[in-house]
Scaffold this motif. Structure first.
Motif, PDB file in Angstrom:
ATOM      1  N   MET A  83       0.722  -1.040   0.082  1.00 27.11           N
ATOM      2  CA  MET A  83      -0.311  -0.345  -0.206  1.00 27.11           C
ATOM      3  C   MET A  83       1.070   1.446  -0.095  1.00 27.11           C
ATOM      4  O   MET A  83       0.449   2.554  -0.872  1.00 27.11           O
ATOM      5  CB  MET A  83      -0.903   0.252   1.304  1.00 27.11           C
ATOM      6  N   LEU A  88       0.107  -0.827  -4.852  1.00 31.49           N
ATOM      7  CA  LEU A  88      -0.456  -0.475  -4.206  1.00 31.49           C
ATOM      8  C   LEU A  88      -0.761   0.782  -3.488  1.00 31.49           C
ATOM      9  O   LEU A  88      -1.450   1.086  -3.250  1.00 31.49           O
ATOM     10  CB  LEU A  88      -1.821  -1.822  -3.759  1.00 31.49           C
ATOM     11  N   TRP A  91      -3.765   4.784  -6.287  1.00 37.09           N
ATOM     12  CA  TRP A  91      -4.923   4.529  -6.433  1.00 37.09           C
ATOM     13  C   TRP A  91      -5.197   4.116  -8.013  1.00 37.09           C
ATOM     14  O   TRP A  91      -6.005   3.190  -8.270  1.00 37.09           O
ATOM     15  CB  TRP A  91      -6.335   5.851  -6.515  1.00 37.09           C
ATOM     16  N   ARG A  94      -4.369   0.486  -8.280  1.00 36.89           N
ATOM     17  CA  ARG A  94      -4.661  -0.674  -6.742  1.00 36.89           C
ATOM     18  C   ARG A  94      -6.694  -0.722  -7.807  1.00 36.89           C
ATOM     19  O   ARG A  94      -7.292  -1.694  -6.724  1.00 36.89           O
ATOM     20  CB  ARG A  94      -5.142   0.293  -5.298  1.00 36.89           C
ATOM     21  N   GLY A  98      -7.462  -4.227  -6.387  1.00 37.11           N
ATOM     22  CA  GLY A  98      -8.881  -4.029  -5.727  1.00 37.11           C
ATOM     23  C   GLY A  98     -10.616  -4.053  -6.073  1.00 37.11           C
ATOM     24  O   GLY A  98     -10.860  -5.098  -5.343  1.00 37.11           O
ATOM     25  N   ILE A 162      -5.142  -7.230  -1.182  1.00 39.31           N
ATOM     26  CA  ILE A 162      -6.629  -6.989  -0.838  1.00 39.31           C
ATOM     27  C   ILE A 162      -7.726  -7.708  -0.722  1.00 39.31           C
ATOM     28  O   ILE A 162      -8.041  -7.247   0.781  1.00 39.31           O
ATOM     29  CB  ILE A 162      -6.940  -6.020  -1.999  1.00 39.31           C
TER      30      ILE A 162
END
Length: 395
Positions: A83, A88, A91, A94, A98, A162
């Motif tokens: 993250m 990830l 955005w 992701r 995601g 995720i």
């Protein structure tokens, strides 16, 4: 034995330990061994040993509550690193894995609920088919070598991470027993101390691990599942040594050091022990009708069809709408194969199944459903990917 032969053996062993596939291969072998043992003359010894008490807990609880906390610690470290500093970290990176992970959790849950809607007692297992086993799935994918583009392996790893985060949230919210307020307050104080260590840029890993052990005890006594202490501890481990540290130097951060230290023990010791202790299901006295049980069908169909439809459908929706693109050099048939591999839900699915049902009969139905759904998903996914690679060679 000559030095040359010893060198070759050591080199082969190192390659095996370092390969992505090895963790999944060992898990496959251990799961098969557990089933064989559970249906052998030593089955009684196997099941009895799991319930032998060692101090305050029996052996199975030590494995599922204590050892698996280390697994969840590694999961938390991987989630935090990806993250903040990985695949990830933005955005744009992701959105595809995601959204695919969310779709791949929602549809399997709905399929399970559809099979069990008439029986409130079995609805508690709705989350079982929502999980993807990253070791198993990447293990199968890695066996295909360069016939699958690296971008798909990254996509699958990101999706599974995720997915793990989603599973942790589900466990925390839906599979928590009665709360002990005093123990929870102690846990809150320990978490505050972990935050202080992090904000103070303390780099000593043992300071965090010492508080982590106390946190595990407090969380265990609080009624929240103790393994979640591992995730909370992971989020407190610093990723960067000091603000402004160059990326190349971040490999020396406490998070990277701990993650690297845990990878092989978790992959080659903790997860196989968990698999051996929990995959064993006895077929003595069982009939083919067990395959038609709502729990078995819900889990198996959720993993096989739910993951395929949820992951592939979400990816198709995003790509066709222009909101995202397929991973580089990947084809739709390859994405179909990877979506099928997401239906391999062994470790986390077993874990949620044990939390959802206390009785042995329901747990056996869960295990059979997981084994059937995961096996079918793995075989189908590998077949689709191999067929896709063959078509590209002939094109």
């Amino acid at each position: 034995m000559s030095k040359t032969i010893r060198g070759r053996i050591k080199s082969t062993l190192r390659q095996f330990l370092d390969s992505e596939a090895s963790g999944g291969l060992i898990l496959m072998a251990v799961a098969a061994l557990a089933i064989v043992v559970a249906n052998s003359p030593v089955a009684d010894v196997y099941f009895h040993a799991l319930h032998v008490y060692l101090g305050p807990l029996n052996l199975q609880h030590w494995i599922n509550d204590a050892l698996m906390s280390v697994f969840f610690l590694l999961v938390g470290l991987e989630i935090k690193r990806e993250m903040l500093d990985g695949q990830l970290s933005s955005w744009s990176r992701r959105i595809l894995p995601g959204a695919a992970a969310a779709g791949g959790m929602a549809l399997p849950a709905l399929i399970y609920i559809g099979f069990n809607l008439s029986d409130p007692s079995t609805l508690r297992g709705w989350a079982i088919p929502t999980a993807t086993d990253i070791a198993f799935a990447l293990g199968v994918l890695s066996l295909l070598g360069d016939r699958v583009p690296a971008s798909l392996k990254i996509f699958l790893a990101a999706l599974a991470i995720i997915d793990d985060l989603g599973a942790v949230i589900v466990i925390a919210i839906f599979y928590t027993a009665d709360i002990n307020v005093l123990a929870l307050a102690v846990a809150a104080v320990l978490i505050a101390n972990l935050v202080i260590l992090n904000r103070s840029s303390v780099k000593n890993i043992w300071a965090y691990l010492g508080l982590g052990v106390l946190l595990w005890i407090a969380v265990f006594l609080s009624g929240i599942h103790a393994t979640l202490a591992g995730v909370v501890l992971a989020l407190a481990i610093p990723l960067k040594v000091t603000p402004g540290t160059p990326e190349a130097a971040q490999e020396d951060s406490p998070l990277h050091k701990l993650e690297h230290a845990l990878q092989k023990p978790v992959a080659f010791f903790i997860v196989p022990i968990f698999g051996f202790a929990n995959a064993g299901v006895s077929f003595a006295g069982a009939s083919a009708s067990v395959l038609a049980e709502p729990v078995t069908l819900g889990v198996a169909a959720g993993l096989l069809f739910g993951k395929l439809g949820g992951v592939l459908g979400t990816v198709a929706l995003l790509v066709k709408s222009g909101s995202a693109q397929l991973p580089a050099r990947a084809t739709w048939s390859q994405m179909t194969g990877v979506s099928l591999l997401c239906g391999i839900g062994f470790t986390m699915s077993l874990f949620i199944g044990l939390l959802a049902f206390a009785d042995a009969s329901s747990q056996d139905h869960v295990k059979i459903g997981i084994l059937a759904g995961s096996f079918a998903s793995g075989v189908a996914g590998a077949a689709v990917l191999m067929a896709s690679a063959r078509r590209r060679l002939l094109a």
